[in-house]
Design a protein around this motif. Structure first.
Motif, PDB file in Angstrom:
ATOM      1  N   SER C 102       0.795  -1.217   0.000  1.00  0.00           N
ATOM      2  CA  SER C 102       0.000   0.000   0.000  1.00  0.00           C
ATOM      3  C   SER C 102       0.830   1.271   0.000  1.00  0.00           C
ATOM      4  CB  SER C 102      -0.910   0.017   1.232  1.00  0.00           C
ATOM      5  OG  SER C 102      -1.701  -1.140   1.245  1.00  0.00           O
ATOM      6  N   GLU C 103       2.111   1.144   0.357  1.00  0.00           N
ATOM      7  CA  GLU C 103       2.870   2.377   0.507  1.00  0.00           C
ATOM      8  C   GLU C 103       4.099   2.470  -0.364  1.00  0.00           C
ATOM      9  OE1 GLU C 103       3.641   3.820   4.344  1.00  0.00           O
ATOM     10  OE2 GLU C 103       1.985   2.746   5.276  1.00  0.00           O
ATOM     11  N   PRO C 105       6.635   2.587  -3.252  1.00  0.00           N
ATOM     12  CA  PRO C 105       6.583   2.772  -4.700  1.00  0.00           C
ATOM     13  C   PRO C 105       6.735   1.411  -5.363  1.00  0.00           C
ATOM     14  CG  PRO C 105       8.086   4.352  -3.713  1.00  0.00           C
ATOM     15  CD  PRO C 105       7.642   3.415  -2.632  1.00  0.00           C
ATOM     16  N   LEU C 106       5.682   0.949  -5.997  1.00  0.00           N
ATOM     17  CA  LEU C 106       5.719  -0.383  -6.583  1.00  0.00           C
ATOM     18  C   LEU C 106       6.827  -0.525  -7.610  1.00  0.00           C
ATOM     19  CD1 LEU C 106       2.125  -1.637  -7.174  1.00  0.00           C
ATOM     20  CD2 LEU C 106       3.629  -1.851  -5.215  1.00  0.00           C
ATOM     21  N   LEU C 146      -7.598 -12.851 -14.479  1.00  0.00           N
ATOM     22  CA  LEU C 146      -8.620 -12.128 -13.701  1.00  0.00           C
ATOM     23  C   LEU C 146      -8.794 -12.758 -12.315  1.00  0.00           C
ATOM     24  CD1 LEU C 146     -11.396 -11.325 -16.310  1.00  0.00           C
ATOM     25  CD2 LEU C 146      -9.966  -9.701 -15.043  1.00  0.00           C
ATOM     26  N   VAL C 150      -8.689 -11.185  -8.575  1.00  0.00           N
ATOM     27  CA  VAL C 150      -9.774 -11.340  -7.606  1.00  0.00           C
ATOM     28  C   VAL C 150      -9.240 -11.944  -6.309  1.00  0.00           C
ATOM     29  CG1 VAL C 150     -11.911 -12.589  -7.102  1.00  0.00           C
ATOM     30  CG2 VAL C 150     -11.533 -11.572  -9.370  1.00  0.00           C
ATOM     31  N   ASN C 153      -6.735  -9.498  -4.451  1.00  0.00           N
ATOM     32  CA  ASN C 153      -7.476  -8.339  -3.991  1.00  0.00           C
ATOM     33  C   ASN C 153      -8.410  -8.705  -2.854  1.00  0.00           C
ATOM     34  OD1 ASN C 153     -10.028  -6.439  -4.296  1.00  0.00           O
ATOM     35  ND2 ASN C 153      -8.188  -5.354  -4.989  1.00  0.00           N
ATOM     36  N   ARG C 157      -8.175  -7.345   0.954  1.00  0.00           N
ATOM     37  CA  ARG C 157      -9.301  -6.639   1.558  1.00  0.00           C
ATOM     38  C   ARG C 157      -9.723  -7.317   2.859  1.00  0.00           C
ATOM     39  NH1 ARG C 157     -13.303  -3.287  -1.725  1.00  0.00           N
ATOM     40  NH2 ARG C 157     -11.820  -2.239  -3.092  1.00  0.00           N
TER      41      ARG C 157
ATOM     42  N   SER D 102       0.327   2.947  -8.216  1.00  0.00           N
ATOM     43  CA  SER D 102       1.494   2.081  -8.255  1.00  0.00           C
ATOM     44  C   SER D 102       2.724   2.676  -7.601  1.00  0.00           C
ATOM     45  CB  SER D 102       1.840   1.745  -9.708  1.00  0.00           C
ATOM     46  OG  SER D 102       0.744   1.148 -10.324  1.00  0.00           O
ATOM     47  N   GLU D 103       2.739   3.964  -7.412  1.00  0.00           N
ATOM     48  CA  GLU D 103       3.956   4.569  -6.918  1.00  0.00           C
ATOM     49  C   GLU D 103       3.795   5.316  -5.609  1.00  0.00           C
ATOM     50  OE1 GLU D 103       6.415   6.647  -9.612  1.00  0.00           O
ATOM     51  OE2 GLU D 103       5.581   5.660 -11.361  1.00  0.00           O
ATOM     52  N   ALA D 104       2.698   6.014  -5.495  1.00  0.00           N
ATOM     53  CA  ALA D 104       2.554   6.848  -4.311  1.00  0.00           C
ATOM     54  C   ALA D 104       2.322   5.999  -3.077  1.00  0.00           C
ATOM     55  CB  ALA D 104       1.381   7.801  -4.486  1.00  0.00           C
ATOM     56  N   PRO D 105       2.885   6.448  -1.980  1.00  0.00           N
ATOM     57  CA  PRO D 105       2.518   5.834  -0.706  1.00  0.00           C
ATOM     58  C   PRO D 105       1.021   5.962  -0.516  1.00  0.00           C
ATOM     59  CG  PRO D 105       4.403   7.294  -0.438  1.00  0.00           C
ATOM     60  CD  PRO D 105       3.912   7.457  -1.847  1.00  0.00           C
ATOM     61  N   LEU D 106       0.331   4.843  -0.623  1.00  0.00           N
ATOM     62  CA  LEU D 106      -1.131   4.890  -0.512  1.00  0.00           C
ATOM     63  C   LEU D 106      -1.575   5.402   0.831  1.00  0.00           C
ATOM     64  CD1 LEU D 106      -2.677   1.805  -2.218  1.00  0.00           C
ATOM     65  CD2 LEU D 106      -2.114   4.040  -3.099  1.00  0.00           C
ATOM     66  N   GLY D 107      -0.840   4.992   1.837  1.00  0.00           N
ATOM     67  CA  GLY D 107      -1.207   5.437   3.174  1.00  0.00           C
ATOM     68  C   GLY D 107      -1.221   6.943   3.277  1.00  0.00           C
ATOM     69  N   GLU D 117     -15.141   3.946  -5.870  1.00  0.00           N
ATOM     70  CA  GLU D 117     -15.748   2.760  -5.261  1.00  0.00           C
ATOM     71  C   GLU D 117     -17.013   3.102  -4.484  1.00  0.00           C
ATOM     72  OE1 GLU D 117     -13.083   0.202  -3.179  1.00  0.00           O
ATOM     73  OE2 GLU D 117     -14.685  -0.768  -2.048  1.00  0.00           O
ATOM     74  N   MET D 148     -16.831  -4.876  -5.502  1.00  0.00           N
ATOM     75  CA  MET D 148     -16.115  -3.614  -5.722  1.00  0.00           C
ATOM     76  C   MET D 148     -14.631  -3.895  -5.933  1.00  0.00           C
ATOM     77  SD  MET D 148     -18.320  -1.289  -5.806  1.00  0.00           S
ATOM     78  CE  MET D 148     -19.295  -2.595  -6.562  1.00  0.00           C
ATOM     79  N   GLY D 149     -14.103  -4.741  -5.085  1.00  0.00           N
ATOM     80  CA  GLY D 149     -12.695  -5.121  -5.244  1.00  0.00           C
ATOM     81  C   GLY D 149     -12.449  -5.722  -6.603  1.00  0.00           C
ATOM     82  N   VAL D 150     -13.308  -6.643  -6.984  1.00  0.00           N
ATOM     83  CA  VAL D 150     -13.160  -7.292  -8.285  1.00  0.00           C
ATOM     84  C   VAL D 150     -13.214  -6.249  -9.397  1.00  0.00           C
ATOM     85  CG1 VAL D 150     -14.230  -8.872  -9.923  1.00  0.00           C
ATOM     86  CG2 VAL D 150     -14.110  -9.466  -7.482  1.00  0.00           C
ATOM     87  N   LEU D 152     -12.762  -2.891  -9.442  1.00  0.00           N
ATOM     88  CA  LEU D 152     -11.659  -1.936  -9.534  1.00  0.00           C
ATOM     89  C   LEU D 152     -10.368  -2.634  -9.913  1.00  0.00           C
ATOM     90  CD1 LEU D 152     -12.543   0.329  -6.511  1.00  0.00           C
ATOM     91  CD2 LEU D 152     -12.969   0.695  -8.943  1.00  0.00           C
ATOM     92  N   ASN D 153     -10.139  -3.760  -9.300  1.00  0.00           N
ATOM     93  CA  ASN D 153      -8.921  -4.485  -9.595  1.00  0.00           C
ATOM     94  C   ASN D 153      -8.878  -4.912 -11.063  1.00  0.00           C
ATOM     95  OD1 ASN D 153      -7.376  -7.296  -9.678  1.00  0.00           O
ATOM     96  ND2 ASN D 153      -6.524  -6.027  -8.030  1.00  0.00           N
ATOM     97  N   ALA D 154     -10.009  -5.398 -11.541  1.00  0.00           N
ATOM     98  CA  ALA D 154     -10.041  -5.833 -12.934  1.00  0.00           C
ATOM     99  C   ALA D 154      -9.828  -4.657 -13.873  1.00  0.00           C
ATOM    100  CB  ALA D 154     -11.370  -6.521 -13.225  1.00  0.00           C
ATOM    101  N   ARG D 157      -6.219  -3.665 -13.833  1.00  0.00           N
ATOM    102  CA  ARG D 157      -5.391  -4.623 -14.577  1.00  0.00           C
ATOM    103  C   ARG D 157      -5.567  -4.451 -16.073  1.00  0.00           C
ATOM    104  NH1 ARG D 157      -3.689 -10.092 -12.114  1.00  0.00           N
ATOM    105  NH2 ARG D 157      -3.138  -9.359 -10.039  1.00  0.00           N
ATOM    106  N   GLU D 161      -1.972  -3.172 -16.916  1.00  0.00           N
ATOM    107  CA  GLU D 161      -1.163  -4.314 -17.342  1.00  0.00           C
ATOM    108  C   GLU D 161      -2.044  -5.394 -17.953  1.00  0.00           C
ATOM    109  OE1 GLU D 161       0.067  -6.691 -13.873  1.00  0.00           O
ATOM    110  OE2 GLU D 161      -0.117  -4.875 -12.657  1.00  0.00           O
TER     111      GLU D 161
END
Lengths: 191, 191, 191, 191
Positions: C102-103, C105-106, C146, C150, C153, C157, D102-107, D117, D148-150, D152-154, D157, D161
């Motif tokens: 979550s934090e 930089p990927l 996919l 799922v 994720n 969660r 992908s890069e920012a500290p999400l927290g 969402e 929701m997870g499915v 957004l994640n899908a 992706r 990617e």
DNA sequence: AATGAATGAGCGTTCATTCAT
DNA sequence: CATGAATGAACGCTCATTCAT
């Protein structure tokens, strides 16, 4: 052990330059622990000083021999011989010479040459006294001082950055001429 | 600000030597923050280069004037004049000169003298061509190369470690004699 | 020492987040000097990578066991088992997971999950081949891709931000249903 | 001015990534002073938040329209439409999305998706209530949370990617199937 | 309002030196 | 004697933030 460490120091100097010379690296290269290095040398400076001293001593050995031989020669030939030997000796210590002259903070460690210069100056004084006895002492001293600069600088240039398009022999010839000219004001004394 | 930082650099160089020169120290000595230093200089190297460049330029200015004046003089007088001016200029930059010539890793920053030497060599070539036109080019080149060494080394010695018991004037005289002797093999050419 | 440092890294990550993770802080928290950190890790990145690798390996160990057990179960039960184990493993590494997923930089470090996803995808391919052999390869590949999204994720969660008012077990049940439904188009194959 | 700064932020994010995003750089790129940046944004975080909020709002606009259109369609078609619109919107904000997800500290900054969402979940609740009215509220909530997870994640992706060898359309189809399957347990409800 | 020079805490990293084993 | 893990001050450098103009 001491020899091992000094040899390692030379190696590191060769490969990484003065800036890459660290006590840890030297110990590693010598295959001993840093702790051991500090048993035989007070500190990094001491290590460098010792290396310098040894190189200096080695150069001095050759120099002494050359000076001994030179006194039996005509003036110009003697000077030339000394220069040639000096260049050869510096070449042999190229790594340390380069590092110490060109890279190391001189203020911190001096360089190899002071001791060489001292020895050289001593004999040169006799040389001048013999070949130009009427020269005033102060005047002679100044000429010798300058001549030392010329000698060391020329040998260093010939060793480390020789000018292209001219042989080393010719450079030594020219330097010898210059020195005789500079040291002995009386043309008759120049053999 | 740039001047302030360069002045501080000179001070630190004076007080702590090249090894003690750190960007934080320079900034502190200049009474500004490190960040400011990095606003005006890309990095530490840039700071040092700028100082060197400025000193070099200053010495070169004097040198150019001296060379211009020298061409109108008799050979020996001209050489003497250039030497005197060079010594005076180096004295003015004693701190930087000492640090850069004697302490800085030459490989890293070069020093002030290469530029001085280049300029000097250029004019000396003309000087030799005029006063000893029959000298072979390679021979002349070698003589000039050696003479440059003699000149810079002598001026440095006179500036940084003058021998005791003799005046600076006399040292410059001797050096001038040596140079004329070394550069112009034909005795007639020496005025 | 390495464990100490990695533990300290986890702590700092927990307390200050990825942005607050500095080598000096880690060393301080570990009660050692920064120098020591750099004896065991090449640089900051190496430290982070090692932590990630270890967490990843630990999760993978559990995952492998779970996958092995799952193949002997009816489809839905196997899927469910894997999910449950995955959630438990991620919970155990909550700090690192949060920081890395979550934090961090990927782009800089990747995260734990790619390796998990790779391993999971591999086995899932076999699972699909067994239970839905008539599925076209490209179609199967897309479904698996996919499904991986799922799975990860959902597990994330469930681990990091479980919705209120419902048990973890029920969430895992629902996810298992979803996955079986999504992976195996043939209703008959679903045991 | 604000728009100029946000546009510059997007540019810098695009060219240098999150790690290369500095307030000074943003100001320079925007052609204004840093001081101005701080007149319009409390701090760096505020700047980032604003960019995120705007991207989010833009995506939400499209999403709202898509949801409005979707209610008039058969269940699966509606879901598919929403997914397609969402993918398109994320593609339009690829730079910010990549940086933030992908890069920012999400927290530190959360990401674009929470608001998306939330909105999506709200409508999905209605969708589920209409199509599967007999589902228990807690059960429905959990299914929606997972969906929701499915979703957004899908979409992420598919946007960032996409797996090779399969069209985006097919991926969206599969995701739509999965969602309908997961959301509506009653087969009859699936049109 | 707008500027941009100035700040300085903090970063990642190095390395001469020490000392318990 | 020898080891090498440990130290920690210091280095070069960055950048979010401020404030006099």
């Amino acid at each position: 052990m001491i020899d091992r460490l000094l040899a390692a120091t030379t190696q590191v100097l060769d490969e990484r330059g003065y800036a890459g010379l660290s006590t840890n690296r030297v110990a590693e290269r010598a295959g001993v622990s840093v702790g051991s290095l500090y048993r035989y040398f007070a500190d990094k400076n001491d290590l460098i000083e010792e290396l310098r001293t040894r190189s200096s001593a080695d150069v001095l050995t050759d120099l002494t021999d050359a000076l001994t031989a030179a006194v039996a020669m005509p003036a110009r030939d003697g000077v030339r011989h000394v220069l040639a030997v000096l260049v050869a000796a510096l070449k042999r210590h190229r790594a340390v010479t380069t590092a110490m002259i060109s890279e190391a903070p001189l203020g911190a460690h001096g360089n190899i040459l002071p001791e060489v210069e001292r020895q050289l100056a001593q004999v040169t004084r006799i040389f001048v006294a013999v070949h130009a006895p009427h020269l005033e002492p102060a005047e002679a001293g100044a000429r010798i001082h300058l001549a030392m600069g010329v000698t060391l600088n020329a040998c260093l240039r010939i060793t480390l950055e020789p000018p292209p398009g001219i042989t080393e022999d010719r450079l030594i010839d020219l330097t010898a001429d210059l020195l005789v000219l500079g040291l002995l004001p009386d043309p008759l004394a120049r053999a």
